[in-house]
Design an enzyme around this catalytic site. Structure first.
Site, short mmCIF file in Angstrom:
data_model
loop_
_atom_site.label_atom_id
_atom_site.label_comp_id
_atom_site.label_asym_id
_atom_site.label_seq_id
_atom_site.Cartn_x
_atom_site.Cartn_y
_atom_site.Cartn_z
N GLU A 134 -4.29 72.10 40.68
CA GLU A 134 -2.93 71.61 40.90
C GLU A 134 -2.26 72.99 41.60
OE1 GLU A 134 -1.07 68.94 37.27
OE2 GLU A 134 -1.91 70.76 36.52
N SER B 184 -1.94 77.01 32.47
CA SER B 184 -2.09 75.91 32.08
C SER B 184 -0.68 75.06 31.83
CB SER B 184 -2.72 75.53 30.92
OG SER B 184 -4.36 76.23 30.94
N ASN C 198 -1.76 69.12 31.70
CA ASN C 198 -1.71 69.03 30.47
C ASN C 198 -0.51 68.49 29.79
OD1 ASN C 198 -4.07 70.84 29.83
ND2 ASN C 198 -3.24 72.26 31.03
N HIS D 265 -3.58 76.11 39.64
CA HIS D 265 -4.12 75.76 38.35
C HIS D 265 -5.57 74.98 38.39
CE1 HIS D 265 -3.96 72.96 34.51
NE2 HIS D 265 -4.54 74.10 34.24
N1 LIG Z 1 -9.97 76.86 28.96
C1 LIG Z 1 -9.51 76.13 30.02
O1 LIG Z 1 -10.01 74.92 30.02
C2 LIG Z 1 -8.47 76.25 30.92
C3 LIG Z 1 -8.11 75.37 32.20
C4 LIG Z 1 -7.50 75.70 33.08
C5 LIG Z 1 -6.55 76.97 33.02
N2 LIG Z 1 -6.72 77.61 31.75
C6 LIG Z 1 -5.95 78.80 31.73
O2 LIG Z 1 -6.44 79.96 32.12
C7 LIG Z 1 -6.16 81.21 31.53
C8 LIG Z 1 -7.40 81.84 30.78
O3 LIG Z 1 -7.98 80.85 30.14
P1 LIG Z 1 -9.60 81.20 29.74
O4 LIG Z 1 -9.98 79.80 29.00
O5 LIG Z 1 -10.30 81.70 30.74
O6 LIG Z 1 -9.38 82.31 28.41
P2 LIG Z 1 -10.47 83.19 27.98
O7 LIG Z 1 -10.24 83.73 26.63
O8 LIG Z 1 -11.99 82.71 28.13
O9 LIG Z 1 -10.38 84.47 28.95
C9 LIG Z 1 -9.21 85.27 28.97
C10 LIG Z 1 -9.81 86.81 29.48
O10 LIG Z 1 -8.94 87.59 29.94
C11 LIG Z 1 -9.11 88.70 29.46
N3 LIG Z 1 -7.90 89.63 29.38
C12 LIG Z 1 -6.81 89.59 28.46
N4 LIG Z 1 -5.77 90.42 28.82
C13 LIG Z 1 -6.00 90.95 29.90
C14 LIG Z 1 -5.35 92.02 30.84
N5 LIG Z 1 -4.32 92.57 30.66
N6 LIG Z 1 -6.24 92.19 32.01
C15 LIG Z 1 -7.17 91.62 32.47
N7 LIG Z 1 -7.96 90.74 31.57
C16 LIG Z 1 -7.14 90.24 30.34
C17 LIG Z 1 -9.75 88.53 28.29
O11 LIG Z 1 -10.55 89.79 27.60
C18 LIG Z 1 -10.82 87.49 28.35
O12 LIG Z 1 -11.73 87.96 29.05
C19 LIG Z 1 -5.10 80.64 30.50
O13 LIG Z 1 -4.00 80.85 31.17
C20 LIG Z 1 -5.49 79.26 30.48
O14 LIG Z 1 -4.49 78.46 29.77
C21 LIG Z 1 -7.59 77.46 30.99
#
Ligand SMILES: NC(=O)c1ccc[n+]([C@@H]2O[C@H](COP(=O)([O-])OP(=O)(O)OC[C@H]3O[C@@H](n4cnc5c(N)ncnc54)[C@H](O)[C@@H]3O)[C@@H](O)[C@H]2O)c1
Length: 303
Positions: free
Chosen positions: A152, A119, A190, A140
């Site tokens: 993005e 993000s 963001n 993104h």
């Molecule tokens: N939440 C949002 O609205 C949003 C929107 C756009 C982008 N993002 C980005 O997406 C990414 C993930 O966010 P999220 O909301 O899905 O988080 P989340 O906490 O729901 O999921 C993250 C997952 O990654 C897993 N994980 C951790 N270490 C790992 C590894 N070494 N190998 C494989 N899996 C691993 C965790 O167990 C978890 O299931 C972040 O970079 C976040 O900034 C989030």
């Protein structure tokens, strides 16, 4: 380059959404998390989404079964060996992401592309952790991925034109709209959204209005579909805090300083919807009202 087989690293809310839209578009998806149980849970939650779509008549049972068969849950990034693209969606933590990128760089074929769903973190810095920085790009996706059309596309300092074109073609095949942005902290999304979320938290922190009323101002007054505090709960308060830290550090501008209340909630494990409690509380069926502790401290709302 053929990108029919894609590894998605992280089966959290974003990884699941990305895996879902890829499988719906006909890609074979390898869904990887830190344990087999987490990867399988991710696949099961995607299956639930498709079951709901079948029940609403939006998807045929055969199409749902075929899409599900295209998702393979795994617990080891070594499965990237058979993929032409990996999309990383692990937590918003530079150390964790760099480690995943280094592993993926080892396992992926030499001509494969490495994408990050970060993000806010610099794509150039993630790319520098690999031996193929020109094959690294930011993709993104927005949350919820199956619903929101924007992606993005973030080109790092040396991302190749060909890699950008491949990522763009993939986004279009998913039926989504790519927007090219430069590699600056928070990109456009963001950089603009998080100051709004943070300011809403400051309003709550300073007792300007209750959580529900802060959100009402934005939903009823500005036609935002979700108030900023409910949106923060949806994004994940840990993710919001991590993004604000990147913005604060990246621009060195105090306007991005995260509100202490946001930090405290993360310390308490109140991460929003994914933990059942953030600025509001949630049951599996959706929002259940103001957070009880907020109500106790007078920061909550009558609903
Ligand atoms: N939440 C949002 O609205 C949003 C929107 C756009 C982008 N993002 C980005 O997406 C990414 C993930 O966010 P999220 O909301 O899905 O988080 P989340 O906490 O729901 O999921 C993250 C997952 O990654 C897993 N994980 C951790 N270490 C790992 C590894 N070494 N190998 C494989 N899996 C691993 C965790 O167990 C978890 O299931 C972040 O970079 C976040 O900034 C989030």
């Amino acid at each position: 380059m053929d990108m029919e087989r894609v590894l998605v690293a992280g089966a959290g809310q974003m990884g699941r959404g990305i895996a879902q839209v890829l499988a719906e578009a006909g890609y074979a998806v390898v869904l990887c998390d830190t344990s087999q149980a987490l990867a399988e849970r991710g696949r099961a939650l995607i299956a639930d989404q498709w079951q709901r779509a079948v029940a609403r008549g939006k998807l045929t049972p055969d199409a749902a079964a075929a899409a599900l068969a295209r998702i393979e849950p795994v617990a080891d990034l070594a499965a990237a060996a058979g993929c032409q693209l990996a999309i990383e969606a692990v937590p918003e933590d530079l150390t964790v992401k760099k480690d995943v990128f280094q592993q993926l760089d080892t396992y992926l074929p030499a001509d494969a592309v490495l994408a990050s769903n970060t993000s806010s973190l610099p794509i150039t810095q993630l790319a520098a952790a690999t031996r193929r920085p020109w094959q690294v790009i930011g993709m993104h996706f927005m949350n919820p991925v199956p619903v929101l059309p924007l992606v993005e596309l973030v080109r790092g300092l040396v991302t190749a034109d060909e890699v950008y074109e491949q990522a763009r073609a993939l986004v279009l095949r998913l039926g989504k709209t790519p927007v090219l942005v430069r590699d600056v902290p928070g990109f456009v999304s963001n950089r603009v959204l998080m100051p709004l979320v943070n300011e809403a938290v400051w309003c709550l922190y300073e007792g300007v209005a209750t959580a529900a009323d802060v959100d009402r101002v934005l939903t009823l007054g500005m036609r935002h579909p979700l108030g900023p505090l409910a949106l923060a709960d949806l994004i994940g308060l840990d993710t919001c805090l991590a993004i604000l830290e990147v913005l604060h550090q990246g621009y060195g501008d105090p306007k991005f300083r995260p509100c202490p209340l946001l930090r405290q909630y993360v310390q308490a494990g109140w991460l929003g919807r994914k933990s059942g409690r953030g600025f509001f509380t949630y049951t599996d069926g959706g929002p259940a009202g103001p957070s009880p502790a907020l109500a106790r401290t007078g920061q909550g709302t009558g609903g």
